[in-house]
Design a protein around this motif. Structure first.
Motif, short mmCIF file in Angstrom:
data_model
loop_
_atom_site.label_atom_id
_atom_site.label_comp_id
_atom_site.label_asym_id
_atom_site.label_seq_id
_atom_site.Cartn_x
_atom_site.Cartn_y
_atom_site.Cartn_z
N LYS A 2 -19.78 51.38 37.05
CA LYS A 2 -19.47 51.36 35.61
C LYS A 2 -17.96 51.44 35.39
N CYS A 30 -15.64 50.54 37.49
CA CYS A 30 -15.06 49.30 38.00
C CYS A 30 -15.25 48.14 37.02
N ARG A 31 -16.39 48.10 36.37
CA ARG A 31 -16.61 47.06 35.35
C ARG A 31 -15.64 47.25 34.18
N ASP A 58 -12.33 46.02 35.37
CA ASP A 58 -12.30 44.55 35.39
C ASP A 58 -11.94 43.99 34.01
N SER A 74 -17.30 38.79 41.64
CA SER A 74 -17.82 40.12 41.37
C SER A 74 -16.89 40.84 40.40
N ALA A 75 -17.45 41.70 39.57
CA ALA A 75 -16.63 42.53 38.69
C ALA A 75 -15.91 43.62 39.48
#
Length: 166
Positions: free
Chosen positions: A43, A45-46, A49, A68-69
């Motif tokens: 979460k 990391c998203r 991003d 990838s996110a």
């Protein structure tokens, strides 16, 4: 009738041209292993991003494969970011903390603490410290690592809270 006969002859040539073009462009793409952190880190990391800059060290974003996110890239040779990586062993090495490791050093840039590790090829790997998720940034020898870390600091500070990971 001639139309169909020419169409069959040209179609294989078109397929071959598209295949060759597809193979040659894929060879230039950067790749990065996608980390596999727990759901809470995914979460974060998203969120990271979504906060990352469109440009880094003056270069546009060109994400590595597989998409990838949890990964991002900029320029060529690519600066690669991976979010949710495991803690690097050097992060808890007493030699690094005491300044006795010539290939690793701890420091900070614009409010983000980093472990800096130098590779044999002259590239640098930076991993965030004192954040609840580890973010790794690999900067090739040809690129400006200071500029990259300055550009990334606002996104990391906003998306990955201070704390201890693991």
């Amino acid at each position: 009738m001639k139309f169909f006969r020419h169409r069959h002859i040209c179609l294989p040539a078109l397929v071959l041209a598209i295949s060759v073009a597809g193979c040659s462009s894929a060879d230039d793409d950067a790749t990065a292993a996608v980390p596999s952190p727990d759901a809470a880190v995914v979460k974060l990391c998203r969120n990271l991003d979504g906060a990352l800059p469109k440009k880094l060290d003056g270069q546009g974003r060109t994400d590595p494969e597989p998409a990838s996110a949890l990964t991002a890239g900029w320029g060529s040779p690519a600066i690669i970011l991976r979010c949710g990586v495991p803690r690097p062993p050097k992060m808890i090495d007493p030699k690094v903390a005491e300044g006795r490791d010539e290939n690793a050093v701890a420091g900070g840039v614009d409010g983000v603490d980093w472990l800096q590790e130098k590779a044999d090829d002259g590239a640098f790997r930076f991993t965030t410290a004192s954040r609840v998720a580890y973010v790794e940034v690999v900067v090739p020898a040809e690129r400006d690592s200071t500029s990259a870390l300055v550009d990334l600091a606002p996104a990391i500070k906003s998306a990955v809270p201070k704390g201890i990971a693991d």
